[in-house]
Design a protein around this motif. Structure first.
Motif, mmCIF file in Angstrom:
data_model
loop_
_atom_site.group_PDB
_atom_site.id
_atom_site.type_symbol
_atom_site.label_atom_id
_atom_site.label_comp_id
_atom_site.label_asym_id
_atom_site.label_seq_id
_atom_site.Cartn_x
_atom_site.Cartn_y
_atom_site.Cartn_z
ATOM 1 N N ASN A 189 19.342 46.981 -8.131
ATOM 2 C CA ASN A 189 18.627 47.320 -6.627
ATOM 3 C C ASN A 189 19.445 46.456 -5.609
ATOM 4 O O ASN A 189 20.226 45.461 -5.880
ATOM 5 C CB ASN A 189 17.096 46.384 -6.637
ATOM 6 N N ILE A 225 19.747 51.518 -6.124
ATOM 7 C CA ILE A 225 18.856 51.481 -5.141
ATOM 8 C C ILE A 225 19.203 50.785 -3.875
ATOM 9 O O ILE A 225 19.550 49.793 -4.141
ATOM 10 C CB ILE A 225 17.159 51.128 -5.906
ATOM 11 N N VAL A 248 15.841 56.763 -6.139
ATOM 12 C CA VAL A 248 14.718 56.305 -7.001
ATOM 13 C C VAL A 248 14.403 57.528 -7.729
ATOM 14 O O VAL A 248 14.173 57.440 -8.938
ATOM 15 C CB VAL A 248 13.385 55.915 -6.201
#
Ligand code: ADP
Length: 261
Positions: A189, A225, A248
């Protein structure tokens, strides 16, 4: 002397939960709760019945991301989760049981572990295709309880690309391996930002670090992400169900094909 394996706990007898997937991170602030919520939202959008068990007892952020204000209802058979307004995702979190959402939870390990267990044994989740468990960061009491006592189908690990975050992920992965929990893979992330002026991809913390770490640990890399102001805005305003992002969606497709069906 050989240690006796700890028995898995049975869930409430009113429940039929097909897959239980825990989401963990080595350290806090890497976006584990956001990623848990996004996984739940996307699996729900593709027609699955989904719940989130918020096991991050001292830092529960799931209800806020979904803008949940209602309190769970009790019955003689157990306690009902609260449904999110848009997709009807079932949520249980200690924050929903506190008198005020900003009350601190000043509990020691055994009490926290007890609450997490009860979210599994006493909550009436009903029929679910997927229950996602948002673990607290690290390898403390609550993650240990979940891994030892809740029958998990798999574990997803979230990291940001900084070396420090990756280093603690390695500890988390080793813990899961010791406890024989199948690791579905690693999600990176906050991997990059897209410049709003020129559209250029900027990898603030360097390129490909998490993917390399996944290879070294011999676990699948599920995808990246980006840092996206829309995501943090939607989390802050309780509207994470409105977030749409191709990266995603790619992760979800990968999971559906390779691991969790
Ligand atoms: P953790 O569960 O690892 O502590 P959270 O999911 O609560 O982390 O995220 C911490 C903060 O970072 C939240 O305010 C969240 O909205 C924000 N955040 C997480 N991931 C992203 C992202 N990809 N882009 C922008 N903001 C993010």
């Amino acid at each position: 002397m050989e240690e006796k394996p700890i028995e898995k706990l049975a869930t409430n007898e009113l429940n039929d939960i097909k897959k239980v997937i825990a989401v963990m991170s080595g350290k806090g602030g890497v976006g584990k709760s956001s990623v848990t919520s996004l996984l739940a939202v996307n699996f729900s959008k593709s027609g699955n019945k989904v719940g989130i068990l918020d096991a991050d007892i001292t830092g529960p952020s799931i209800p806020k991301m979904f803008g949940i204000k209602d309190k769970p209802e009790n019955s003689e058979f157990g306690i009902y989760p609260v449904k999110t307004s848009k997709l009807g995702i079932e949520i249980m979190s200690l924050n929903l049981l506190l008198a005020k959402e900003d009350d601190p939870v000043i509990w020691r390990g055994p009490l926290i572990a007890g609450a997490v267990r009860q979210f599994w044994t006493d909550v009436i989740w009903g029929n679910l295709d997927y229950l996602f468990i948002d673990l607290p960061p690290g390898t403390g009491d609550a993650p240990l309880t979940v891994m030892q006592q809740i029958p998990l189908n798999g574990l997803i690990v979230v990291s940001s690309p900084q070396d420090l975050a990756i280093m603690v992920v390695k500890k988390a992965v080793k813990m899961a391996e010791k406890l024989n929990i199948p690791i579905l893979g690693l999600i990176e992330n906050m991997s990059y930002v897209i410049c709003p002026e020129c559209g250029k991809k900027i990898e603030i913390f360097g390129e490909g670090k998490t993917q390399e770490a996944a290879q070294k640990m011999d676990i699948p890399f599920l995808g990246s992400i980006p840092i996206d102001a829309a995501l943090s805005r939607l989390c802050d305003t309780g509207r994470i169900e409105d977030f749409e992002n191709e990266d995603v969606e790619k992760i979800i497709s990968y999971l559906k094909i390779h691991q969790v069906n």
